[in-house]
Design a protein around this motif. Structure first.
Motif, mmCIF file in Angstrom:
data_model
loop_
_atom_site.group_PDB
_atom_site.id
_atom_site.type_symbol
_atom_site.label_atom_id
_atom_site.label_comp_id
_atom_site.label_asym_id
_atom_site.label_seq_id
_atom_site.Cartn_x
_atom_site.Cartn_y
_atom_site.Cartn_z
ATOM 1 N N MET A 144 0.835 -1.207 0.000
ATOM 2 C CA MET A 144 0.000 0.000 0.000
ATOM 3 C C MET A 144 0.873 1.262 0.000
ATOM 4 S SD MET A 144 -3.241 -0.920 -0.021
ATOM 5 C CE MET A 144 -4.221 0.411 0.713
ATOM 6 N N PHE A 145 2.048 1.151 -0.590
ATOM 7 C CA PHE A 145 2.984 2.275 -0.593
ATOM 8 C C PHE A 145 3.564 2.440 -1.995
ATOM 9 C CE2 PHE A 145 7.054 4.366 0.377
ATOM 10 C CZ PHE A 145 6.641 5.350 1.258
ATOM 11 N N TRP A 146 3.447 3.665 -2.546
ATOM 12 C CA TRP A 146 3.980 3.926 -3.882
ATOM 13 C C TRP A 146 5.498 4.118 -3.832
ATOM 14 C CZ3 TRP A 146 -0.716 7.418 -4.206
ATOM 15 C CH2 TRP A 146 -1.692 6.873 -5.053
ATOM 16 N N SER A 147 5.889 5.222 -3.198
ATOM 17 C CA SER A 147 7.298 5.603 -3.115
ATOM 18 C C SER A 147 7.414 6.679 -2.042
ATOM 19 C CB SER A 147 7.792 6.157 -4.455
ATOM 20 O OG SER A 147 7.161 7.406 -4.739
ATOM 21 N N TRP A 148 8.659 7.035 -1.685
ATOM 22 C CA TRP A 148 8.838 8.068 -0.668
ATOM 23 C C TRP A 148 8.299 9.417 -1.138
ATOM 24 C CZ3 TRP A 148 9.277 5.775 3.568
ATOM 25 C CH2 TRP A 148 10.037 4.618 3.705
ATOM 26 N N GLN A 149 8.219 9.612 -2.424
ATOM 27 C CA GLN A 149 7.712 10.888 -2.940
ATOM 28 C C GLN A 149 6.190 10.906 -2.979
ATOM 29 O OE1 GLN A 149 9.225 12.016 -6.774
ATOM 30 N NE2 GLN A 149 8.301 14.051 -6.703
ATOM 31 N N SER A 150 5.592 9.812 -3.418
ATOM 32 C CA SER A 150 4.135 9.770 -3.555
ATOM 33 C C SER A 150 3.436 9.315 -2.285
ATOM 34 C CB SER A 150 3.747 8.840 -4.712
ATOM 35 O OG SER A 150 4.304 9.298 -5.932
ATOM 36 N N GLY A 151 4.107 8.492 -1.471
ATOM 37 C CA GLY A 151 3.547 8.089 -0.189
ATOM 38 C C GLY A 151 2.626 6.883 -0.266
ATOM 39 N N TYR A 152 1.702 6.828 0.690
ATOM 40 C CA TYR A 152 0.816 5.680 0.842
ATOM 41 C C TYR A 152 -0.389 5.732 -0.094
ATOM 42 C CZ TYR A 152 3.176 4.077 5.082
ATOM 43 O OH TYR A 152 4.104 3.599 5.974
ATOM 44 N N ILE A 153 -0.852 4.554 -0.454
ATOM 45 C CA ILE A 153 -2.155 4.411 -1.110
ATOM 46 C C ILE A 153 -3.183 4.303 0.014
ATOM 47 C CG2 ILE A 153 -3.577 2.992 -2.637
ATOM 48 C CD1 ILE A 153 -0.897 1.907 -3.807
ATOM 49 N N ASN A 154 -4.079 5.256 0.101
ATOM 50 C CA ASN A 154 -5.057 5.264 1.189
ATOM 51 C C ASN A 154 -6.185 4.270 0.964
ATOM 52 O OD1 ASN A 154 -3.638 7.332 2.459
ATOM 53 N ND2 ASN A 154 -4.818 8.936 1.435
ATOM 54 N N PHE A 155 -6.546 4.091 -0.287
ATOM 55 C CA PHE A 155 -7.694 3.245 -0.641
ATOM 56 C C PHE A 155 -7.377 2.572 -1.965
ATOM 57 C CE2 PHE A 155 -11.753 2.415 -2.675
ATOM 58 C CZ PHE A 155 -12.599 2.021 -1.650
ATOM 59 N N LYS A 156 -7.448 1.244 -1.967
ATOM 60 C CA LYS A 156 -7.131 0.489 -3.186
ATOM 61 C C LYS A 156 -8.283 -0.469 -3.508
ATOM 62 C CE LYS A 156 -2.972 -1.277 -3.909
ATOM 63 N NZ LYS A 156 -1.781 -2.187 -3.838
ATOM 64 N N MET A 157 -8.811 -0.324 -4.711
ATOM 65 C CA MET A 157 -9.837 -1.258 -5.180
ATOM 66 C C MET A 157 -9.525 -1.659 -6.613
ATOM 67 S SD MET A 157 -13.994 -1.138 -5.009
ATOM 68 C CE MET A 157 -14.107 0.560 -5.569
ATOM 69 N N GLU A 158 -9.544 -2.960 -6.858
ATOM 70 C CA GLU A 158 -9.278 -3.491 -8.186
ATOM 71 C C GLU A 158 -10.341 -4.534 -8.529
ATOM 72 O OE1 GLU A 158 -5.340 -5.058 -8.232
ATOM 73 O OE2 GLU A 158 -4.388 -3.119 -7.810
ATOM 74 N N GLY A 159 -10.574 -4.694 -9.810
ATOM 75 C CA GLY A 159 -11.537 -5.685 -10.264
ATOM 76 C C GLY A 159 -11.625 -5.686 -11.773
ATOM 77 N N LYS A 160 -12.731 -6.204 -12.274
ATOM 78 C CA LYS A 160 -12.913 -6.210 -13.722
ATOM 79 C C LYS A 160 -14.376 -6.026 -14.079
ATOM 80 C CE LYS A 160 -12.794 -11.302 -13.907
ATOM 81 N NZ LYS A 160 -12.104 -12.473 -14.508
ATOM 82 N N SER A 161 -14.586 -5.546 -15.287
ATOM 83 C CA SER A 161 -15.933 -5.286 -15.781
ATOM 84 C C SER A 161 -15.914 -5.320 -17.306
ATOM 85 C CB SER A 161 -16.423 -3.907 -15.313
ATOM 86 O OG SER A 161 -17.608 -3.540 -15.981
ATOM 87 N N PRO A 162 -16.917 -5.918 -17.924
ATOM 88 C CA PRO A 162 -17.003 -5.890 -19.390
ATOM 89 C C PRO A 162 -17.051 -4.472 -19.952
ATOM 90 C CG PRO A 162 -18.541 -7.494 -18.478
ATOM 91 C CD PRO A 162 -18.013 -6.702 -17.326
ATOM 92 N N SER A 163 -17.428 -3.502 -19.106
ATOM 93 C CA SER A 163 -17.498 -2.110 -19.561
ATOM 94 C C SER A 163 -16.124 -1.496 -19.765
ATOM 95 C CB SER A 163 -18.291 -1.267 -18.553
ATOM 96 O OG SER A 163 -19.611 -1.763 -18.392
ATOM 97 N N CYS A 164 -15.092 -2.074 -19.153
ATOM 98 C CA CYS A 164 -13.736 -1.522 -19.241
ATOM 99 C C CYS A 164 -13.041 -2.033 -20.499
ATOM 100 C CB CYS A 164 -12.923 -1.922 -18.011
ATOM 101 S SG CYS A 164 -13.584 -1.317 -16.456
#
Length: 242
Positions: free
Chosen positions: A143-163
């Motif tokens: 849940m961490f990008w880099s020292w410059q960008s910092g933490y990912i506060n909220f992460k959601m992934e999935g899939k959809s035929p619409s994408c």
């Protein structure tokens, strides 16, 4: 002689009353510190969140959620007169598909039902810039990008035929701690909803998709305006039973 007999009795009565008062006061003070259990319940418009289960959004997009993780941090008890009592080291990584993370115990907490509970969705600037952290804030948690960008506060992934993406995937990684795009958001709940020292926080993921057309907006991967706008929607997902 009668004076001499009465004086010790008076002193004894005084001592007994003092000890009784001290015992009652001490007991009340100790009883005010309790373990507060917080139950996290994730759902999609009333349906429990399950990995790879199909759901339909308000905009008729069929989706599967494969990953749902977010930080709840900086727990504070706020009294009626607006005094804040911060709960030390209260930083938790919630994983919708890991039941062990869905119950938070705030040990030995001083609160009353007239108080409020404040907490943050995300990680504050201090923790983003304080160097390597441990526990749920360990960068190895994913849940961490880099020292410059910092933490990912909220992460959601999935899939959809619409994408119209590779394997129809959507990815929403919401974070950022630098102005003007700080993505941390504060929630406030009344503790009058507590039952048997337990508070249930409901998170309806369906609301995240209410304003989305997945065919055109299906990815946020860096801090910025888009992540900041998405962070504004996050408090709408959270509620308690009152």
């Amino acid at each position: 002689m009668s004076y001499i007999n009465k004086q010790p009795k008076f002193k004894l009565d005084y001592i007994v009353m003092f000890l009784l008062f001290f015992t009652i006061f001490s007991g009340a003070s100790q009883n005010s510190n309790k373990d507060l259990s917080i139950n996290i319940v994730t759902s999609f418009d009333g349906e429990s969140i399950e990995k790879d289960k199909w759901y339909v959004t308000k905009n008729n997009d069929s989706i599967q959620i494969t990953k749902l993780r977010f930080y709840l941090t900086n727990f504070v008890i706020q009294t009626e007169d607006k005094k804040n009592d911060s709960i030390f080291n209260s930083n938790y990584l919630i994983d919708a598909f890991n039941k062990e993370t869905l119950k938070i115990i705030l040990s030995n907490t001083n609160y009353n039902k007239e108080d409020k509970l404040l907490l943050s969705i995300g990680v504050n600037e201090h923790l983003n810039t304080s160097g390597a952290n441990s526990g749920d804030l360990d960068p190895s948690k994913g849940m961490f990008w880099s020292w410059q960008s910092g933490y990912i506060n909220f992460k959601m992934e999935g899939k959809s035929p619409s994408c119209k993406t590779r394997k129809n995937k959507f990815q929403f990684h919401i974070g950022g701690y630098q102005k003007p795009f700080e993505s941390i958001r504060v929630l406030t709940f009344k503790l009058s909803a507590i039952k048997n020292n337990e508070l249930t926080i409901n998170i309806n993921i369906a609301h995240f998709f209410d304003a989305l057309q997945l065919s055109s907006q299906n990815q946020i991967m860096i801090p910025g305006k888009e992540a900041n706008d998405a962070a504004d929607r996050l408090p709408q997902l959270f509620s308690i039973d009152e």
